[in-house]
Design an enzyme around this catalytic site. Structure first.
Site, mmCIF file in Angstrom:
data_model
loop_
_atom_site.group_PDB
_atom_site.id
_atom_site.type_symbol
_atom_site.label_atom_id
_atom_site.label_comp_id
_atom_site.label_asym_id
_atom_site.label_seq_id
_atom_site.Cartn_x
_atom_site.Cartn_y
_atom_site.Cartn_z
ATOM 1 N N HIS A 124 0.799 -1.232 0.000
ATOM 2 C CA HIS A 124 0.000 0.000 0.000
ATOM 3 C C HIS A 124 0.837 1.290 0.000
ATOM 4 C CE1 HIS A 124 -3.428 -2.512 0.234
ATOM 5 N NE2 HIS A 124 -3.491 -2.678 1.538
ATOM 6 N N HIS A 198 -9.648 1.757 0.837
ATOM 7 C CA HIS A 198 -9.550 0.590 1.707
ATOM 8 C C HIS A 198 -10.653 0.564 2.773
ATOM 9 C CE1 HIS A 198 -7.660 -2.768 3.630
ATOM 10 N NE2 HIS A 198 -6.528 -2.648 2.952
ATOM 11 N N GLU A 336 -11.439 -3.909 -2.634
ATOM 12 C CA GLU A 336 -10.563 -2.831 -3.107
ATOM 13 C C GLU A 336 -10.391 -2.982 -4.617
ATOM 14 O OE1 GLU A 336 -6.978 -3.239 -0.405
ATOM 15 O OE2 GLU A 336 -8.380 -4.711 0.358
HETATM 16 C C1 BGC Z 1 -4.160 -6.696 1.867
HETATM 17 C C2 BGC Z 1 -4.045 -7.448 3.167
HETATM 18 C C3 BGC Z 1 -3.698 -6.466 4.236
HETATM 19 C C4 BGC Z 1 -4.800 -5.428 4.281
HETATM 20 C C5 BGC Z 1 -4.584 -4.385 5.346
HETATM 21 C C6 BGC Z 1 -5.256 -5.699 1.992
HETATM 22 O O1 BGC Z 1 -5.370 -4.987 0.825
HETATM 23 O O2 BGC Z 1 -4.344 -7.547 0.772
HETATM 24 O O3 BGC Z 1 -3.084 -8.473 3.083
HETATM 25 O O4 BGC Z 1 -3.546 -7.078 5.472
HETATM 26 O O5 BGC Z 1 -4.916 -4.817 3.039
HETATM 27 O O6 BGC Z 1 -3.337 -3.904 5.317
#
Ligand code: BGC
Length: 372
Positions: A124, A198, A336
């Site tokens: 991210h 998210h 997402e």
């Molecule tokens: C990821 C997860 C992660 C979450 C929060 C998601 O987009 O695929 O693996 O734990 O985001 O960080």
């Protein structure tokens, strides 16, 4: 007609008028910067509260089958929760949503090195992704509801990514009970971009336990299997005959503990689905979720090629959100919309490159309704 922005100093707790946007203080960042909460209310009273800290959706109040409004996202009561938040609750994600393997990628023959903030990989956007940025917020007129524009300049070299990236996100809460998100970006050097939001949803409300009884449909014939670091292997695998087949509406919990290699690697669902885009359609249906107790329905429509279906497997009860609610394992899910994880290192995946002169624009719509 443009909506009116009411800037009130002591407005917290004041109920917003239908068809208006209200701005209230939301606290200060550790650097002493004041951030705000913008509460968008549509004509029927549906409400989306968004902070310019990380562009995070803080609450989203939509009706159940009896018309009763209820919050359907996880979040925090003030900016402090978001500053300390490592689960990206409600946030805008960038410069690159999800993982980049080994925290590096090559572009135009040059290797770019990123932060390893998730084992050996980048997650991210790195250590300080767009979710930790203070965005410039501006209420803008919208034909079909209330709109908030957020802008952010991600500087050349920020978190290791090349190019000054001008990012603009427009949240529109429509009078048809949809939260529409338009993402725009331009760059002055070749770069990679993958923006998403998210939000963690629980259509029965954030205090209602796990989401295993939600009924999920995902418009995908294939998904991208992962390795132990949750990096796609590069394969596009058929969902047929696997726990990843959500082409027919299926309970989230029906197969979440099955003896399947991919389910085990994700600790549940934490995978990118390859969306069945319909040619000629501006936005295509990606997913439809229904919650039997409340009758709430959420449809996700997008221009993006993929969606990460994540069932909150890493939530462990240590995060305390709005009204002190403890966010336990699988108490929410994320959808997402995105380009596939690790695309910069996967030449066969749809490209995430953006060049000077090009304009990045994607749209995702979370549309709410109810059924009996
Ligand atoms: C990821 C997860 C992660 C979450 C929060 C998601 O987009 O695929 O693996 O734990 O985001 O960080």
């Amino acid at each position: 007609m443009g909506a009116t922005l009411m800037t009130t100093m002591a407005a917290s707790g004041v109920t917003a008028k239908p068809g208006s946007t209200k701005k209230t203080p939301f606290g200060k960042t550790p650097d002493g910067e004041a951030v705000d909460l913008y509460t968008l209310t549509n004509k029927s009273g549906v409400e989306a509260a968004i902070t310019n800290y990380g562009g995070s959706v803080v609450s989203l109040k939509v009706p159940d089958r009896d018309g009763k409004l209820g919050d359907v996202v996880l979040g925090f009561d003030s900016v402090d929760g978001y500053v300390n938040n490592t689960s990206y609750l409600g946030a805008l994600i960038g410069r690159y949503g999800n993982r980049i393997g080994h925290a590096e990628f090559k572009l135009d023959g040059k290797t770019y090195t990123l932060a390893k903030n998730n084992g050996e990989n980048t997650l991210h956007g790195g250590t300080k992704g767009f979710n930790k940025a203070v965005w410039t917020a501006k209420e803008i007129p919208a034909k079909d509801g209330q709109a908030l524009e957020l802008t952010y300049l991600s500087k050349d070299g920020e978190e290791g990514f090349p190019g000054n990236l001008h990012v603009r996100v427009i949240y529109t809460l429509t009078d048809e009970n949809a939260l529409k998100i338009d993402y725009f970006a331009t760059t002055d050097k070749d770069t990679v971009v993958n923006l998403t939001n998210h939000s963690y949803f629980n259509l029965a409300g954030p205090a209602s336990g796990d989401i295993l009884g939600h009924i999920m449909m995902i418009e995908a014939d294939k998904f991208t299997p992962v390795d132990s670091g949750l990096i796609p292997t590069g394969e596009l695998r058929d969902v047929a005959g696997t726990p990843f087949d959500f082409r027919k509406p299926t309970e989230v919990g029906a197969r979440i503990n099955s003896d399947d290699e991919q389910i085990k690697l994700g600790g549940g669902y934490d995978h990118n689905f390859v969306l069945r885009r319909k040619p000629g359609e501006a936005v295509s249906l990606a997913a439809r979720v229904t919650e039997p107790k409340t009758g709430r329905v959420m449809e996700v429509w997008t221009t993006q090629p993929g969606v990460q279906f994540y069932t909150g497997n890493f939530l462990d009860g240590s995060l305390h959100g709005k009204s002190g609610i403890s966010y336990t394992k699988r108490s929410a899910f994320c959808l997402e919309t995105q380009h596939f994880p690790d695309s910069p290192n996967k030449p066969k995946f749809p490209s995430t490159e953006l060049k000077p002169g090009e304009r990045y624009h994607t749209t995702t719509i979370y549309k709410f309704s109810t059924e009996k």
